[in-house]
Design an enzyme around this catalytic site. Structure first.
Site, mmCIF file in Angstrom:
data_model
loop_
_atom_site.group_PDB
_atom_site.id
_atom_site.type_symbol
_atom_site.label_atom_id
_atom_site.label_comp_id
_atom_site.label_asym_id
_atom_site.label_seq_id
_atom_site.Cartn_x
_atom_site.Cartn_y
_atom_site.Cartn_z
ATOM 1 N N TYR A 140 -8.145 12.321 -14.402
ATOM 2 C CA TYR A 140 -8.106 11.396 -15.536
ATOM 3 C C TYR A 140 -8.677 10.052 -15.086
ATOM 4 O O TYR A 140 -8.058 9.326 -14.305
ATOM 5 C CB TYR A 140 -6.672 11.237 -16.022
ATOM 6 C CG TYR A 140 -6.528 10.653 -17.420
ATOM 7 C CD1 TYR A 140 -7.629 10.288 -18.192
ATOM 8 C CD2 TYR A 140 -5.266 10.484 -17.979
ATOM 9 C CE1 TYR A 140 -7.480 9.775 -19.459
ATOM 10 C CE2 TYR A 140 -5.095 9.967 -19.251
ATOM 11 C CZ TYR A 140 -6.211 9.613 -19.986
ATOM 12 O OH TYR A 140 -6.053 9.103 -21.252
ATOM 13 N N LYS A 165 -11.519 13.852 -17.303
ATOM 14 C CA LYS A 165 -11.115 13.331 -18.606
ATOM 15 C C LYS A 165 -11.346 11.827 -18.607
ATOM 16 O O LYS A 165 -10.875 11.128 -17.701
ATOM 17 C CB LYS A 165 -9.638 13.655 -18.866
ATOM 18 C CG LYS A 165 -9.112 13.142 -20.205
ATOM 19 C CD LYS A 165 -7.633 13.458 -20.347
ATOM 20 C CE LYS A 165 -7.105 12.935 -21.686
ATOM 21 N NZ LYS A 165 -5.642 13.118 -21.814
#
Length: 321
Positions: A140, A165
């Site tokens: 992330y 992400k």
């Protein structure tokens, strides 16, 4: 899990369930099981528990393990369960081990705790955290965890890392990263996954789709999965009228409401779930609860979104007669 299977798994909208707390400030196990079950029944092809919306940073390690185990039990192999993992390098590694022990199918690696660094430092953190795991890991990128094209390319050499992400929202930089990976000639380049992880990600789907990032997390799914899936279907079908109406009546005003108070990206979602009848309990500090006026606005926005769906359904029925 074979990383090649992730293409179907990461079909949006992806569900990021909440972590409910009871009146004694404990994880409400039965409510969590109900919530995860409802999220799966609504059609999400994967659930990501104990992540940002699931208040990972507010959970004790024992609570984290409880949350992951409950989600794995409820999913029962129907959909994969990804668990959040984060903190300092050694702590993140321990959470990765916990996720595997509790039966998770994969991990979303959250940014390192507090410390800022260079892209090379972030890459070193990722290497350190994932070194001992066999679980597929999605990194992330947000806050203090920012990569560049060169360091993103090096993720391809980490077999555990299957995707990135993005929660930064710099489309030009993300385009550079996606293009660098896809054109690298690396054996894993074509199968590497990219996700839009911005708050209320539906608002930025058009921009991310333009650079080849079609998957996204949906906080809306946690409290109004019908609206989340309707929007995703409209996108896929090219129903721009429905997309525009949901944007105008629900999503854009929701984004404006979210931006009024720091932390509303989580606490508004929990308030929305409570409005829907889930005994989700409060958020933990430092998050703050929405005001009564903001909760009333949220309820009105949800109803406005559903009114859009009813109108389009009625129009479609009338056109078919």
């Amino acid at each position: 899990m074979d990383p090649m299977d992730l293409h179907a798994v990461l079909t949006p909208p992806l569900s990021f369930p909440l972590t409910p707390f009871d009146e004694d400030d404990r994880v409400a196990a039965d409510v969590l099981a109900e919530h995860v079950g409802e999220q799966i029944a609504a059609g999400s092809r994967a659930v990501f528990v104990a992540c940002g919306t699931g208040e990972f940073s507010a959970l004790s390690r024992s609570e984290y393990r409880e949350v992951v185990r409950i989600a794995v039990r409820v999913a029962a192999g129907r959909v994969p369960v990804f668990a959040g993992a984060g903190g300092g390098a050694a702590t993140a590694r321990e959470y990765l081990a916990d996720a595997a022990e509790c039966g998770a199918d994969g991990v979303l690696l959250l940014p390192p705790y507090l410390v800022s660094s260079t892209p090379e430092g972030v890459l070193a953190h990722i290497r350190y955290a994932v070194r001992d795991t066999r679980l597929p890991v999605i990194v992330y990128q947000r806050a203090n965890a920012v990569l560049d094209p060169d360091t993103a390319l090096q993720l391809l050499d980490l077999p555990q890392v299957v995707g990135l992400k993005d929660g930064i929202g710099n489309i030009e930089q993300m385009n550079r990263i996606v293009t660098a990976v896809r054109t690298s000639g690396h054996p894993r380049a074509a199968g590497f996954h990219f996700l839009n992880g911005l708050p209320t990600a539906e608002l930025s789907t058009a921009a991310y789709r333009a650079i080849g990032v079609t998957s996204y997390s949906s906080a809306v799914h946690a409290f109004a999965p019908d609206l989340s899936h309707a929007f995703a279907r409209a996108l896929d079908a090219g129903d721009q009228d429905l997309v525009d109406d949901l944007m105008a009546e629900f999503l854009l005003p929701l984004g404006e409401l979210r931006d009024k108070v720091p932390g509303y990206a989580v606490s508004l979602v929990k308030a929305g779930a409570r409005l829907g009848g889930l005994a989700a309990g409060p958020v933990r500090p430092p998050l703050v609860e929405p005001t009564e006026a903001h909760t009333e606005t949220l309820a009105a926005l949800i109803e406005a979104g559903r009114a859009v769906l009813r109108k389009h359904a009625a129009d479609a029925e009338g056109a078919a007669e």
